[in-house]
Design a protein around this motif. Structure first.
Motif, PDB file in Angstrom:
ATOM      1  N   SER A  15       0.804  -1.221   0.000  1.00  0.00           N
ATOM      2  CA  SER A  15       0.000   0.000   0.000  1.00  0.00           C
ATOM      3  C   SER A  15       0.838   1.273   0.000  1.00  0.00           C
ATOM      4  CB  SER A  15      -0.960   0.008   1.197  1.00  0.00           C
ATOM      5  OG  SER A  15      -0.238  -0.081   2.407  1.00  0.00           O
ATOM      6  N   MET A  16       1.954   1.282   0.720  1.00  0.00           N
ATOM      7  CA  MET A  16       2.777   2.492   0.755  1.00  0.00           C
ATOM      8  C   MET A  16       3.384   2.793  -0.609  1.00  0.00           C
ATOM      9  SD  MET A  16       4.733   2.335   4.450  1.00  0.00           S
ATOM     10  CE  MET A  16       5.574   3.878   4.123  1.00  0.00           C
ATOM     11  N   VAL A  17       3.851   1.755  -1.292  1.00  0.00           N
ATOM     12  CA  VAL A  17       4.417   1.930  -2.629  1.00  0.00           C
ATOM     13  C   VAL A  17       3.332   2.379  -3.597  1.00  0.00           C
ATOM     14  CG1 VAL A  17       5.540   0.752  -4.566  1.00  0.00           C
ATOM     15  CG2 VAL A  17       6.225   0.232  -2.221  1.00  0.00           C
ATOM     16  N   ARG A  18       2.168   1.744  -3.520  1.00  0.00           N
ATOM     17  CA  ARG A  18       1.065   2.078  -4.419  1.00  0.00           C
ATOM     18  C   ARG A  18       0.627   3.533  -4.237  1.00  0.00           C
ATOM     19  NH1 ARG A  18      -2.133  -1.451  -2.684  1.00  0.00           N
ATOM     20  NH2 ARG A  18      -3.553  -0.158  -1.476  1.00  0.00           N
ATOM     21  N   GLU A  19       0.483   3.938  -2.988  1.00  0.00           N
ATOM     22  CA  GLU A  19       0.032   5.312  -2.728  1.00  0.00           C
ATOM     23  C   GLU A  19       1.073   6.340  -3.143  1.00  0.00           C
ATOM     24  OE1 GLU A  19      -0.995   5.133   1.383  1.00  0.00           O
ATOM     25  OE2 GLU A  19      -2.641   3.728   1.021  1.00  0.00           O
ATOM     26  N   ALA A  20       2.358   5.990  -2.958  1.00  0.00           N
ATOM     27  CA  ALA A  20       3.422   6.910  -3.374  1.00  0.00           C
ATOM     28  C   ALA A  20       3.436   7.071  -4.890  1.00  0.00           C
ATOM     29  CB  ALA A  20       4.773   6.407  -2.877  1.00  0.00           C
ATOM     30  N   LEU A  21       3.308   5.950  -5.608  1.00  0.00           N
ATOM     31  CA  LEU A  21       3.264   6.020  -7.062  1.00  0.00           C
ATOM     32  C   LEU A  21       2.054   6.816  -7.550  1.00  0.00           C
ATOM     33  CD1 LEU A  21       4.249   2.356  -8.022  1.00  0.00           C
ATOM     34  CD2 LEU A  21       5.513   4.424  -8.642  1.00  0.00           C
ATOM     35  N   ALA A  22       0.911   6.577  -6.917  1.00  0.00           N
ATOM     36  CA  ALA A  22      -0.299   7.299  -7.308  1.00  0.00           C
ATOM     37  C   ALA A  22      -0.142   8.794  -7.075  1.00  0.00           C
ATOM     38  CB  ALA A  22      -1.499   6.759  -6.526  1.00  0.00           C
ATOM     39  N   ALA A  23       0.457   9.160  -5.949  1.00  0.00           N
ATOM     40  CA  ALA A  23       0.649  10.579  -5.640  1.00  0.00           C
ATOM     41  C   ALA A  23       1.595  11.239  -6.643  1.00  0.00           C
ATOM     42  CB  ALA A  23       1.185  10.734  -4.220  1.00  0.00           C
ATOM     43  N   LEU A  24       2.682  10.548  -6.962  1.00  0.00           N
ATOM     44  CA  LEU A  24       3.655  11.116  -7.902  1.00  0.00           C
ATOM     45  C   LEU A  24       3.060  11.254  -9.304  1.00  0.00           C
ATOM     46  CD1 LEU A  24       6.827   9.187  -6.712  1.00  0.00           C
ATOM     47  CD2 LEU A  24       6.471  11.659  -6.567  1.00  0.00           C
ATOM     48  N   LEU A  25       2.367  10.230  -9.753  1.00  0.00           N
ATOM     49  CA  LEU A  25       1.755  10.301 -11.076  1.00  0.00           C
ATOM     50  C   LEU A  25       0.643  11.341 -11.115  1.00  0.00           C
ATOM     51  CD1 LEU A  25       1.643   6.506 -11.957  1.00  0.00           C
ATOM     52  CD2 LEU A  25       2.993   8.258 -13.133  1.00  0.00           C
ATOM     53  N   GLY A  26      -0.044  11.502  -9.987  1.00  0.00           N
ATOM     54  CA  GLY A  26      -1.121  12.486  -9.917  1.00  0.00           C
ATOM     55  C   GLY A  26      -0.659  13.924 -10.060  1.00  0.00           C
ATOM     56  N   LEU A  27       0.632  14.161  -9.876  1.00  0.00           N
ATOM     57  CA  LEU A  27       1.190  15.498 -10.053  1.00  0.00           C
ATOM     58  C   LEU A  27       1.339  15.866 -11.533  1.00  0.00           C
ATOM     59  CD1 LEU A  27       4.006  15.398  -7.324  1.00  0.00           C
ATOM     60  CD2 LEU A  27       1.779  16.534  -7.172  1.00  0.00           C
ATOM     61  N   VAL A  33      -4.751   8.804 -12.036  1.00  0.00           N
ATOM     62  CA  VAL A  33      -4.822   7.434 -11.520  1.00  0.00           C
ATOM     63  C   VAL A  33      -6.278   7.178 -11.144  1.00  0.00           C
ATOM     64  CG1 VAL A  33      -4.031   5.805  -9.776  1.00  0.00           C
ATOM     65  CG2 VAL A  33      -2.434   7.497 -10.713  1.00  0.00           C
ATOM     66  N   ARG A  34      -6.948   6.432 -11.993  1.00  0.00           N
ATOM     67  CA  ARG A  34      -8.398   6.274 -11.842  1.00  0.00           C
ATOM     68  C   ARG A  34      -8.776   5.178 -10.855  1.00  0.00           C
ATOM     69  NH1 ARG A  34     -12.461   7.224 -16.738  1.00  0.00           N
ATOM     70  NH2 ARG A  34     -11.714   9.296 -16.208  1.00  0.00           N
ATOM     71  N   VAL A  35      -7.971   4.113 -10.769  1.00  0.00           N
ATOM     72  CA  VAL A  35      -8.312   3.009  -9.881  1.00  0.00           C
ATOM     73  C   VAL A  35      -7.039   2.328  -9.409  1.00  0.00           C
ATOM     74  CG1 VAL A  35      -8.619   1.437 -11.844  1.00  0.00           C
ATOM     75  CG2 VAL A  35      -9.665   0.869  -9.649  1.00  0.00           C
ATOM     76  N   GLN A  36      -7.058   1.880  -8.156  1.00  0.00           N
ATOM     77  CA  GLN A  36      -5.934   1.156  -7.575  1.00  0.00           C
ATOM     78  C   GLN A  36      -6.428  -0.186  -7.049  1.00  0.00           C
ATOM     79  OE1 GLN A  36      -3.606   3.465  -4.691  1.00  0.00           O
ATOM     80  NE2 GLN A  36      -4.575   5.344  -5.435  1.00  0.00           N
ATOM     81  N   VAL A  37      -5.623  -1.230  -7.281  1.00  0.00           N
ATOM     82  CA  VAL A  37      -5.943  -2.549  -6.731  1.00  0.00           C
ATOM     83  C   VAL A  37      -4.683  -3.135  -6.112  1.00  0.00           C
ATOM     84  CG1 VAL A  37      -7.812  -2.990  -8.366  1.00  0.00           C
ATOM     85  CG2 VAL A  37      -5.496  -3.775  -8.913  1.00  0.00           C
ATOM     86  N   ALA A  38      -4.881  -4.090  -5.199  1.00  0.00           N
ATOM     87  CA  ALA A  38      -3.758  -4.684  -4.474  1.00  0.00           C
ATOM     88  C   ALA A  38      -3.516  -6.144  -4.843  1.00  0.00           C
ATOM     89  CB  ALA A  38      -4.001  -4.578  -2.962  1.00  0.00           C
TER      90      ALA A  38
END
Length: 205
Positions: A15-27, A33-38
């Motif tokens: 989750s930490m890696v996923r959220e970090a990637l989503a935040a960076l790409l969101g910039l 980032v429309r959807v995230q899955v684990a």
């Protein structure tokens, strides 16, 4: 009228890696980032439900690997572009990813700008491959194991005895021994456990 943003599905079990990637790409102004899955086995349904045009997939996920998920996406949604992200620079993973329909193969610690650039390139029909991984894959060569040999070694990883292997794979114990012997020889291993470990390290399982 502004163009639609690039719509991303992000699949990563940490989750930490996923959220970090989503935040960076969101910039990035043109990426959403429309959807995230684990889990790997959630990827196809999420892609269908959320109208994404790029999937970023980790390799090591529960339920289904990123390479297996890529193959499912490529079969069902061939217009969707697939980017494989990995912590493990294993040559066999690169070959498997390309065969599964991925357009890009990158390591997770690549700069966010590089990842964003790769996303844009794959939408234009380009392939993007980490050069270090590409060189390693060329040096390593093709996976020498047959599908059955890989299947047998995966069961060895799970701790199965020859008798259990034979029962699970509907083979005779003699046939199982033959597959194991051939795999051990191909991998220059001392025993079946070492053969499984070597094949896993090279990304061949």
């Amino acid at each position: 009228m502004t163009s639609r943003p690039i719509r991303i599905l992000l699949a990563e079990d940490q989750s930490m890696v996923r959220e970090a990637l989503a935040a960076l790409l969101g910039l990035e102004p043109d990426i959403e980032v429309r959807v995230q899955v684990a889990r790997g086995d959630e990827v196809l349904a999420a892609a269908r439900a959320h109208d994404v045009n790029v999937a970023l997939l980790d390799i090591e996920m529960p339920g289904m690997t990123g390479i297996e998920a890529a193959a499912a996406l490529h079969a069902e949604l061939p217009a969707l572009r697939i980017v494989i992200l990995t912590t493990f620079g294993r040559p066999g993973y690169l070959r498997g990813a390309m065969e599964a329909g991925a357009s890009a193969f990158l390591v997770k610690d690549a700069p966010a700008a590089q990842l964003a650039a790769a996303v844009r390139k794959v939408l234009q029909g380009e392939r993007v491959i980490d050069p270090t991984l590409a060189a390693a894959a060329l040096a390593e060569g093709a996976n020498p194991l047959t599908d059955r040999e890989r299947e047998v070694l995966r069961e060895v990883e799970n701790g199965a005895t020859n008798a259990e292997l034979a029962a699970r794979l509907h083979l005779s114990q003699g046939t199982v021994r033959n597959y194991l012997s051939t795999a051990i020889q191909k991998l220059a291993a001392r025993n079946r456990a070492e053969a499984a470990s070597t094949a896993r390290a090279k990304g061949w399982l």
